[in-house]
Design a protein around this motif. Structure first.
Motif, PDB file in Angstrom:
ATOM      1  N   THR A 151     -44.258  20.812  99.084  1.00  0.00           N
ATOM      2  CA  THR A 151     -43.443  19.485  98.960  1.00  0.00           C
ATOM      3  C   THR A 151     -44.705  18.492  98.265  1.00  0.00           C
ATOM      4  OG1 THR A 151     -43.912  18.782 101.003  1.00  0.00           O
ATOM      5  CG2 THR A 151     -41.991  19.907 100.897  1.00  0.00           C
ATOM      6  N   ASN A 152     -45.993  18.714  98.377  1.00  0.00           N
ATOM      7  CA  ASN A 152     -46.757  18.014  97.946  1.00  0.00           C
ATOM      8  C   ASN A 152     -46.920  17.423  96.453  1.00  0.00           C
ATOM      9  OD1 ASN A 152     -48.486  17.361 100.132  1.00  0.00           O
ATOM     10  ND2 ASN A 152     -49.642  19.000  99.766  1.00  0.00           N
ATOM     11  N   LEU A 153     -47.105  16.164  96.554  1.00  0.00           N
ATOM     12  CA  LEU A 153     -47.087  15.403  95.109  1.00  0.00           C
ATOM     13  C   LEU A 153     -48.141  16.073  94.185  1.00  0.00           C
ATOM     14  CD1 LEU A 153     -46.760  11.800  96.467  1.00  0.00           C
ATOM     15  CD2 LEU A 153     -45.047  13.036  95.357  1.00  0.00           C
ATOM     16  N   PRO A 154     -47.803  16.077  92.901  1.00  0.00           N
ATOM     17  CA  PRO A 154     -49.086  16.170  92.012  1.00  0.00           C
ATOM     18  C   PRO A 154     -49.839  15.061  91.939  1.00  0.00           C
ATOM     19  CG  PRO A 154     -46.818  15.786  90.925  1.00  0.00           C
ATOM     20  CD  PRO A 154     -46.574  15.784  92.094  1.00  0.00           C
ATOM     21  N   ALA A 155     -51.142  15.476  91.858  1.00  0.00           N
ATOM     22  CA  ALA A 155     -52.113  14.161  92.187  1.00  0.00           C
ATOM     23  C   ALA A 155     -53.388  14.288  91.434  1.00  0.00           C
ATOM     24  CB  ALA A 155     -52.320  14.053  93.532  1.00  0.00           C
ATOM     25  N   PHE A 156     -53.814  13.474  91.051  1.00  0.00           N
ATOM     26  CA  PHE A 156     -55.374  13.157  90.387  1.00  0.00           C
ATOM     27  C   PHE A 156     -56.140  12.446  91.230  1.00  0.00           C
ATOM     28  CE2 PHE A 156     -52.474  13.957  86.736  1.00  0.00           C
ATOM     29  CZ  PHE A 156     -53.459  14.972  85.871  1.00  0.00           C
TER      30      PHE A 156
ATOM     31  N   LEU B  58     -37.763  11.214  95.212  1.00  0.00           N
ATOM     32  CA  LEU B  58     -39.035  10.741  95.224  1.00  0.00           C
ATOM     33  C   LEU B  58     -39.071   9.300  94.386  1.00  0.00           C
ATOM     34  CD1 LEU B  58     -42.123  10.855  95.089  1.00  0.00           C
ATOM     35  CD2 LEU B  58     -42.006  11.869  92.748  1.00  0.00           C
ATOM     36  N   SER B  59     -38.413   9.023  93.620  1.00  0.00           N
ATOM     37  CA  SER B  59     -38.610   7.720  92.746  1.00  0.00           C
ATOM     38  C   SER B  59     -37.887   6.580  93.881  1.00  0.00           C
ATOM     39  CB  SER B  59     -37.517   7.654  91.579  1.00  0.00           C
ATOM     40  OG  SER B  59     -37.914   8.514  90.624  1.00  0.00           O
ATOM     41  N   ALA B  87     -36.811   5.462 104.685  1.00  0.00           N
ATOM     42  CA  ALA B  87     -37.508   6.358 103.943  1.00  0.00           C
ATOM     43  C   ALA B  87     -37.575   7.641 104.772  1.00  0.00           C
ATOM     44  CB  ALA B  87     -38.948   5.557 103.823  1.00  0.00           C
ATOM     45  N   LEU B  88     -37.669   7.665 106.053  1.00  0.00           N
ATOM     46  CA  LEU B  88     -38.077   9.052 106.624  1.00  0.00           C
ATOM     47  C   LEU B  88     -36.691   9.621 106.825  1.00  0.00           C
ATOM     48  CD1 LEU B  88     -40.280   7.794 109.716  1.00  0.00           C
ATOM     49  CD2 LEU B  88     -40.759   9.293 107.581  1.00  0.00           C
ATOM     50  N   PRO B  93     -41.821  13.792  99.915  1.00  0.00           N
ATOM     51  CA  PRO B  93     -42.956  14.577  99.963  1.00  0.00           C
ATOM     52  C   PRO B  93     -43.889  14.125 101.267  1.00  0.00           C
ATOM     53  CG  PRO B  93     -42.919  13.554  97.826  1.00  0.00           C
ATOM     54  CD  PRO B  93     -41.681  12.945  98.620  1.00  0.00           C
ATOM     55  N   GLU B  94     -44.248  15.315 102.016  1.00  0.00           N
ATOM     56  CA  GLU B  94     -45.034  15.127 103.113  1.00  0.00           C
ATOM     57  C   GLU B  94     -46.032  13.949 103.051  1.00  0.00           C
ATOM     58  OE1 GLU B  94     -44.110  16.369 105.753  1.00  0.00           O
ATOM     59  OE2 GLU B  94     -45.573  15.515 107.070  1.00  0.00           O
ATOM     60  N   GLU B  95     -46.579  13.824 101.958  1.00  0.00           N
ATOM     61  CA  GLU B  95     -47.806  12.562 102.225  1.00  0.00           C
ATOM     62  C   GLU B  95     -47.269  11.265 102.334  1.00  0.00           C
ATOM     63  OE1 GLU B  95     -47.653  14.894  99.553  1.00  0.00           O
ATOM     64  OE2 GLU B  95     -49.679  14.702  98.433  1.00  0.00           O
ATOM     65  N   ILE B  96     -46.115  11.066 101.642  1.00  0.00           N
ATOM     66  CA  ILE B  96     -45.406   9.798 101.908  1.00  0.00           C
ATOM     67  C   ILE B  96     -44.710   9.658 103.140  1.00  0.00           C
ATOM     68  CG2 ILE B  96     -43.566   8.336 100.733  1.00  0.00           C
ATOM     69  CD1 ILE B  96     -44.184   9.270  98.231  1.00  0.00           C
TER      70      ILE B  96
END
Lengths: 172, 385
Positions: A151-156, B58-59, B87-88, B93-96
């Motif tokens: 589920t991780n975002l693509p990232a730089f 995501l958006s 949001a939850l 995505p897990e990071e957010i």
């Protein structure tokens, strides 16, 4: 790269005053480390050759005082250099910004991406002085990626160090 | 609302937030809060429109997250909490999702710093720890006791500095300082975990330059901890002029800070002019390396060119090298390196003996000598970035 170019609408929705502040932070961090306009910035990651870095903003006492919070100046200076680098030396540009705990979240992508749908997160990290920290920070960023799930975002990742100066800009 | 209209609202919100950031930077906090609230209103509308338009998770999620932080920056805690909840509830995505959980902890922590019926005397400070490793009213012993012990060390060193004493490198504090800084603890409270610490016998006891007694001493410590938390090195240097005391203070502040894993937030509440003053410390201790390094470079900068000094990180097991802790040894595989310890760090480095550590050192390439800048437990390193 010319630091003041950031005031020319490189970042969507960014006010001229904020862009000027980011450029002042970059000039302040570079000047505090004894660099002058024209210094070569070492590049690593998706670009691998040094580039000259120019600026015209003079480093005055007033500028030094207004950027005396070194942690904040380093982060904002790194944002400035990373944004310019992305625009000038990669196929990507900053398409969006949003808010996060420490201020601003930057998103890279193609100019016509709607909202955040195709954007990749740009994780920026600033180091005032300590080239040896760049590799450690990058390694840890990559470790964090490998621990996570699909589920991780693509990232730089962009790590800017002002002592050398150097930038490591890479895909996670 | 079309995607273009949502984007326009969002960009307007970001522009106003830029202005708010600049006002905050210039110390115009009231105006900054007003602008953050305006930016929140726009971002909230953009986020709601995105959710109603059925754009992908995501958006919409990023816009809701952005609105949640703008509300928090604008002091709209309830609105921020509502945005976090929204949001939850999305597939993010897990990071957010993790950022949202962290923000929720901040929101709860602001609540914990309120004293909830407890009345502090002028010589008392409430210390609160919160985070994933802290349950309501239950915390790991080390996470609490080590911070209480560090706060006492801060009180002793601040009192010694205020009395103009030369930095003490060994032995116990003098009797007058010990008497001044006698400390008392209350029973703990669930909030996530809070205790009250009392410094000195009576609020009116005078402590060196602190005319207000223990209350002023506590305020001095809390203010300096807040400066170190925010990385405001120049201001800190103005307040603590003597280099050894400064190095010692920043190293103790690092010990007091959240570890970023089990403890995300450490808070203090003290009394000033009859009011409760809350101070939140959220910068994880490994991030203090930048501050410690900047302060230490004040000593080595002038020598840097002529002595070819470079900063390096050494990872290995730490041992003492002599009884006075002037030197330590680090064993890296089969190799042992001897490292000199600045006076201000001697009392901090002892607790890391026989531990796997990451040392930040300055390395003099000419005589191959090493000087300690900062010490961290090796396992703390991955939390740095």
């Amino acid at each position: 790269m010319v630091i003041e170019d950031i005031t020319r609408g490189v970042i969507p929705g960014m006010t001229a005053a904020k862009a000027a502040y980011l450029s002042e932070c970059a000039v302040s961090c570079l000047s505090r480390q004894g660099h002058s306009s024209g210094v070569q910035i070492t590049c690593d990651g998706i670009v691998n050759k040094p580039e000259p870095l120019y600026w015209t903003t003079p480093y005055t006492d007033q500028l030094a005082r207004s950027t005396n919070d070194l942690q904040e100046a380093t982060e904002h200076g790194a944002e400035c250099i990373s944004a310019l680098f992305a625009v000038e030396h990669t196929p990507y540009t900053i398409v969006k910004r949003s808010r996060k705990k420490t201020g601003v979240d930057y998103w890279l992508g193609k100019k016509d991406d709607p909202l955040f749908q195709e954007a990749a997160r740009l994780e920026i990290s600033g180091i005032l002085n300590g080239k040896e920290e760049i590799k450690t920070r990058k390694k840890l960023k990559l470790q964090q990626t490998s621990q996570s799930d699909s589920t991780n975002l693509p990232a730089f990742v962009s790590i800017v160090e002002f002592g050398t100066p150097a930038i490591d800009f890479d895909k996670k | 609302m079309s995607i273009e209209q949502i984007e326009k609202l969002h960009n307007e919100a970001m522009s106003i937030a830029d202005d708010a950031d600049l006002m905050k930077h210039h110390g115009q906090l009231v105006d900054a809060i007003e602008l953050f609230r305006k930016a929140f209103a726009l971002e909230h509308d953009a986020a709601m429109a995105a959710l109603a338009s059925g754009v992908e998770d995501l958006s919409a999620g990023v816009l809701v997250k952005s609105a949640a932080f703008l509300a928090y920056d604008g002091g709209l805690i309830r609105e921020s909490e509502q945005m976090v909840g929204l949001a939850l509830s999305r597939n993010l995505p897990e990071e957010i999702a993790e950022e949202m959980r962290d923000l929720l902890e901040n929101i709860h922590f602001a609540r914990h710093l309120r004293l909830n019926g407890i009345t502090l005397s002028d010589n008392e400070v409430q210390i609160v720890v919160a985070g994933r490793g802290v349950a309501h009213g239950m915390a790991r012993e080390d996470d609490v006791n080590e911070r209480i012990s560090t706060f006492k060390q801060l009180a002793v060193r601040t009192a010694e500095r205020s009395k103009g004493r030369k930095f003490r490198t060994s032995g116990q504090p003098a009797k007058d300082i010990r008497d001044m800084c006698t400390s008392y603890l209350s029973t703990s409270r669930a909030a996530s975990f809070a205790v009250t610490m009392r410094i000195g016998e009576k609020p009116e006891d005078t402590l060196g330059q602190f005319q207000g007694g223990a209350n002023a001493l506590i305020e001095d410590i809390a203010t300096n901890l807040s400066l170190a938390n925010n990385g405001e090195v120049e201001e800190l240097k103005k307040r603590i002029k003597e280099q050894t005391y400064l190095e010692n203070f920043v190293s103790l502040a690092k010990e007091f800070a959240p570890d970023g894993e089990r403890v995300n937030l450490v808070g203090l509440t003290f009394r000033k002019d009859g009011n409760d003053v809350p101070v939140q410390l959220t910068t994880p201790k490994v991030k203090y390396r930048e501050v410690v390094s900047t302060i230490s470079s004040e000593v080595t900068e002038e020598k840097k060119k002529e002595e070819h000094i470079e900063k390096e990180t050494l990872i290995g097991t730490l041992y003492h090298a002599d009884s006075k802790s002037d030197f330590v040894r680090i064993q890296i595989g089969g190799r042992t390196i001897k490292i000199s310890v600045p006076e201000g760090l001697a009392e901090i480095v002892r607790k890391y003996f026989d531990t796997e550590v990451a040392l930040l050192v300055s390395h003099n390439k000419i005589d191959d000598s090493y000087r300690l800048i900062s010490v961290d437990v090796k396992d703390d390193e991955p939390q740095l970035f």
